[in-house]
Scaffold this active site. Structure first.
Site, mmCIF file in Angstrom:
data_model
loop_
_atom_site.group_PDB
_atom_site.id
_atom_site.type_symbol
_atom_site.label_atom_id
_atom_site.label_comp_id
_atom_site.label_asym_id
_atom_site.label_seq_id
_atom_site.Cartn_x
_atom_site.Cartn_y
_atom_site.Cartn_z
ATOM 1 N N CYS A 37 0.841 -1.194 0.000
ATOM 2 C CA CYS A 37 0.000 0.000 0.000
ATOM 3 C C CYS A 37 0.881 1.250 0.000
ATOM 4 C CB CYS A 37 -0.894 -0.012 1.242
ATOM 5 S SG CYS A 37 -1.940 1.447 1.412
ATOM 6 N N THR A 39 0.529 3.521 2.022
ATOM 7 C CA THR A 39 0.825 3.726 3.444
ATOM 8 C C THR A 39 2.119 3.021 3.846
ATOM 9 O OG1 THR A 39 -1.540 3.859 3.924
ATOM 10 C CG2 THR A 39 -0.083 3.445 5.777
ATOM 11 N N HIS A 42 4.914 5.232 2.778
ATOM 12 C CA HIS A 42 5.076 6.367 3.705
ATOM 13 C C HIS A 42 5.760 5.907 4.997
ATOM 14 C CE1 HIS A 42 2.933 9.028 1.137
ATOM 15 N NE2 HIS A 42 1.759 8.456 1.295
ATOM 16 N N HIS A 56 -0.843 -4.615 5.402
ATOM 17 C CA HIS A 56 -2.221 -4.829 5.845
ATOM 18 C C HIS A 56 -3.157 -5.328 4.741
ATOM 19 C CE1 HIS A 56 -1.981 -0.590 4.521
ATOM 20 N NE2 HIS A 56 -3.176 -0.844 4.003
ATOM 21 N N GLU A 57 -2.683 -5.463 3.513
ATOM 22 C CA GLU A 57 -3.536 -5.998 2.432
ATOM 23 C C GLU A 57 -3.285 -7.501 2.353
ATOM 24 O OE1 GLU A 57 -2.582 -3.705 -1.035
ATOM 25 O OE2 GLU A 57 -3.249 -1.822 -0.135
#
Length: 255
Positions: A37, A39, A42, A56-57
């Protein structure tokens, strides 16, 4: 088991870790695929001040369940819902689970509080609420369901109507999925805006039948000549600083 850890800027380690015994509502997954992601980028770039797990995916196969888990069985393929809600607060009871501030222990909270693994590991412990069974889809494709949920949320919020002219800003996976959803919802013309360096993504958008591609490094969104003068709906999957320029091309009553 092995797990990946990240620390800014873009430092990574693969470590051997042990997971604790399962709690009654826990599900242990053997991870089969995990998406990357924005995120995560980042986090790797600036946000990981100390070593931490990430990802988290997630999709995987149930390897073990706690004593109170009834919604999934060992051996099932499951998606991981990356957020959760308590189900009992005022917002939840009014159907606004997206506004819940008392979330049940999901994969993020458990990882943060108990130093557990996340998506870039061989296994992960999640709450039963976050386990969603699926079948008939390859694991790599199933990992796209989490960002697809973002695309669905965008389209539900913007609510494009039949014959609307729609602008989608940003052609990452979420933007490209939003294009397909908006088209299925009846948009008349779909315009997309993206930097010209992303040729593959632009070609994919064209294959979906968009009306035109605005190359923002050559033609600012605010100076593009839309057939109706502007657009009726806009979905922004780019950094927030582009929003003021998008507001300039909204038709009266646009969303």
């Amino acid at each position: 088991m092995k797990a990946a850890f990240v620390k800014s800027p873009f430092k990574f380690e693969i470590r051997e870790v042990d997971l604790p015994p399962l709690k009654p509502n826990d599900v242990l997954l053997k991870i089969k695929a995990s998406g990357i992601c924005g995120t995560d980028l980042h986090t790797a770039r600036t946000e990981a001040k100390d070593w931490q797990t990430f990802g988290h995916e997630i999709v995987g196969i149930v390897e073990e369940i706690g004593s109170c888990v009834e919604n999934v069985k060992v051996g099932q393929s499951v998606l991981v819902e990356s957020g959760s809600f308590c189900g009992t607060c005022e917002n939840c009871r009014n159907g606004r689970v997206d506004l819940c501030h008392d979330r049940a222990p999901n994969v993020f909270i458990r990882a943060e509080k108990e130093n557990l693994t996340m998506g870039f590991a061989e296994k992960v412990i999640i709450d039963k609420q976050n386990a969603v069974p699926f079948e008939g889809v390859p694991f790599e494709e199933a990992s796209l369901v989490e960002p697809m949920g973002v695309a669905l949320d965008l389209t539900y919020t913007v609510d494009p109507r039949l014959n609307d002219d729609v602008l989608v800003v940003g052609l990452g996976p979420i933007g490209l999925m939003a294009v397909q959803i908006v088209k299925a919802m009846g948009a008349r013309r779909i315009f997309v805006a993206n930097h010209s360096r992303s040729k593959i993504r632009i070609d994919v958008a064209k294959s979906f039948g968009v009306e035109d591609v605005i190359l923002v490094d050559k033609t600012p969104i605010s100076s593009y000549k839309f057939p109706k003068g502007g657009v009726d709906r806009a979905l922004v999957t780019a950094p927030p600083y582009v929003i003021p320029e998008v507001l300039d091309v909204m038709n009266f009553g646009g969303v």
